[in-house]
Design an enzyme around this catalytic site. Structure first.
Site, PDB file in Angstrom:
ATOM      1  N   GLN A   9     -14.931  27.043   1.194  1.00  0.00           N
ATOM      2  CA  GLN A   9     -14.322  28.370   1.303  1.00  0.00           C
ATOM      3  C   GLN A   9     -15.392  29.452   1.254  1.00  0.00           C
ATOM      4  OE1 GLN A   9     -10.769  28.275  -0.942  1.00  0.00           O
ATOM      5  NE2 GLN A   9     -10.288  30.433  -0.700  1.00  0.00           N
ATOM      6  N   SER A  88     -17.094  21.451  -2.118  1.00  0.00           N
ATOM      7  CA  SER A  88     -15.714  21.733  -2.533  1.00  0.00           C
ATOM      8  C   SER A  88     -14.729  21.260  -1.465  1.00  0.00           C
ATOM      9  CB  SER A  88     -15.571  23.229  -2.854  1.00  0.00           C
ATOM     10  OG  SER A  88     -14.325  23.506  -3.437  1.00  0.00           O
ATOM     11  N   LEU A  89     -14.035  22.181  -0.812  1.00  0.00           N
ATOM     12  CA  LEU A  89     -13.125  21.832   0.282  1.00  0.00           C
ATOM     13  C   LEU A  89     -13.810  20.945   1.325  1.00  0.00           C
ATOM     14  CD1 LEU A  89     -10.844  22.402   2.496  1.00  0.00           C
ATOM     15  CD2 LEU A  89     -12.218  24.411   3.054  1.00  0.00           C
ATOM     16  N   ARG A 113      -3.632  21.067  -1.160  1.00  0.00           N
ATOM     17  CA  ARG A 113      -4.646  21.559  -2.105  1.00  0.00           C
ATOM     18  C   ARG A 113      -4.670  23.090  -2.137  1.00  0.00           C
ATOM     19  NH1 ARG A 113     -10.294  22.960  -1.872  1.00  0.00           N
ATOM     20  NH2 ARG A 113     -11.566  21.997  -3.534  1.00  0.00           N
ATOM     21  N   GLN A 244     -12.275  16.672  -8.893  1.00  0.00           N
ATOM     22  CA  GLN A 244     -13.018  17.787  -8.307  1.00  0.00           C
ATOM     23  C   GLN A 244     -12.359  19.139  -8.567  1.00  0.00           C
ATOM     24  OE1 GLN A 244     -12.512  19.648  -4.733  1.00  0.00           O
ATOM     25  NE2 GLN A 244     -14.207  18.628  -3.687  1.00  0.00           N
TER      26      GLN A 244
END
Length: 295
Positions: A9, A88-89, A113, A244
């Site tokens: 992101q 992350s993503l 998510r 995570q």
């Protein structure tokens, strides 16, 4: 060894992916499939929406995932990863690109998510802050001195760490960090305290979805955020994906481990070039590039 890395992101921009949609039949079909799966035309927001529309978590996360995954798929035989990682993503994008998740399953998980994280943000106002110019230990130590929730969330590169927590906790930590010599301790314009205990509600919600998703063994090791180590075992991959949400993104450690394991180049797959900059902060001599495809 060729390492491929996938952004998270913050990498989004209006117009992302339109070149792929216009030039490649396969890309167009996947984007249209995504519109159907999501139940709204995300391509309209990606290609010609406003920055504000694109900044919504429920849009941003699937948009970056789609750009990364469709770019990798469009590259065809030129995309031959020997190791992958995602910030992350980006970990979800990496899993699809490495054959562990199907396109449809990956997109559904990313959408779930994003929605779970959005809801968690609404439960309690929270934020994140970027800390520059201090070593990791000092930042960790100061976070522990604050009574409110505040934790290290993103170990981005040496001297750059993002903290995450309640608004009061982050503000208190920023004051202490500046006093300890931080060049900057800047509160970020984000929706909530990602990668902190305040995402527990999202973790619980997403756990069910991940457990019930079919994950295959990837074609190459994926270095996962939670401990920066390489995995191919599907049960371990699922466990790490769940952890995570409330755990830190150990990106500095991930890049270090990939280099130790033989990575000779890092190719960023998706919008922007933020990760290439972070890789260079770990080792300025390693080759970096963006994945590009031509019709």
């Amino acid at each position: 060894m060729k390492a491929y890395i996938f952004p998270g992101q913050g990498a989004q921009f209006v117009g992302m992916g339109k070149d792929l949609y216009d030039q490649f039949d396969e890309a167009r079909q996947l984007f249209e499939q995504a519109n159907e799966i999501l139940g709204f035309r995300i391509t309209d927001i990606m290609f010609s929406g406003t920055d504000e529309d694109l900044k919504q978590t429920k849009v941003t996360q699937p948009a970056i995932f789609l750009h990364s995954v469709i770019l990798a798929k469009t590259a065809g035989d030129d995309f031959k990863p020997e190791m992958v990682a995602g910030h992350s993503l980006g970990e979800f994008s990496a899993l699809v690109a490495a054959g562990a998740l199907s396109f449809e399953s990956g997109l559904k998980l990313v959408a779930a998510r994003a929605n779970a994280m959005q809801k968690a943000c609404e439960i309690q106002p929270s934020t994140m802050a970027a800390v520059l110019g201090l070593d990791d230990f000092t930042v960790e130590d100061i976070c522990q001195q604050v009574s409110d929730v505040v934790v290290p969330a993103n170990y981005n590169c040496p001297g750059q760490l993002v903290i995450s927590g309640t608004i009061a906790g982050v503000e208190q930590a920023c004051e202490k960090l500046k006093a300890a010599g931080a060049k900057r301790a800047l509160v970020l314009n984000v929706g909530g305290a990602f990668h902190s205990p305040l995402m527990e509600a999202a973790r619980v919600e997403l756990e069910h979805a991940i457990v019930n998703t079919d994950i295959q063994e990837p074609v190459c090791p994926i270095y996962q955020n939670i401990d920066a180590k390489p995995y191919k075992d599907t049960a371990a991959i699922k466990h790490n994906l769940i952890a995570q949400l409330t755990g830190a993104v150990r990106w500095t450690q991930t890049v270090t481990h990939m280099l130790q394991d033989g990575a000779t180049s890092f190719t960023e797959v998706g919008p922007g070039n933020v990760l290439q900059g972070l890789v260079k902060k770990v080792d300025r001599n390693v080759a970096t590039a963006s994945l590009s495809v031509t019709a």
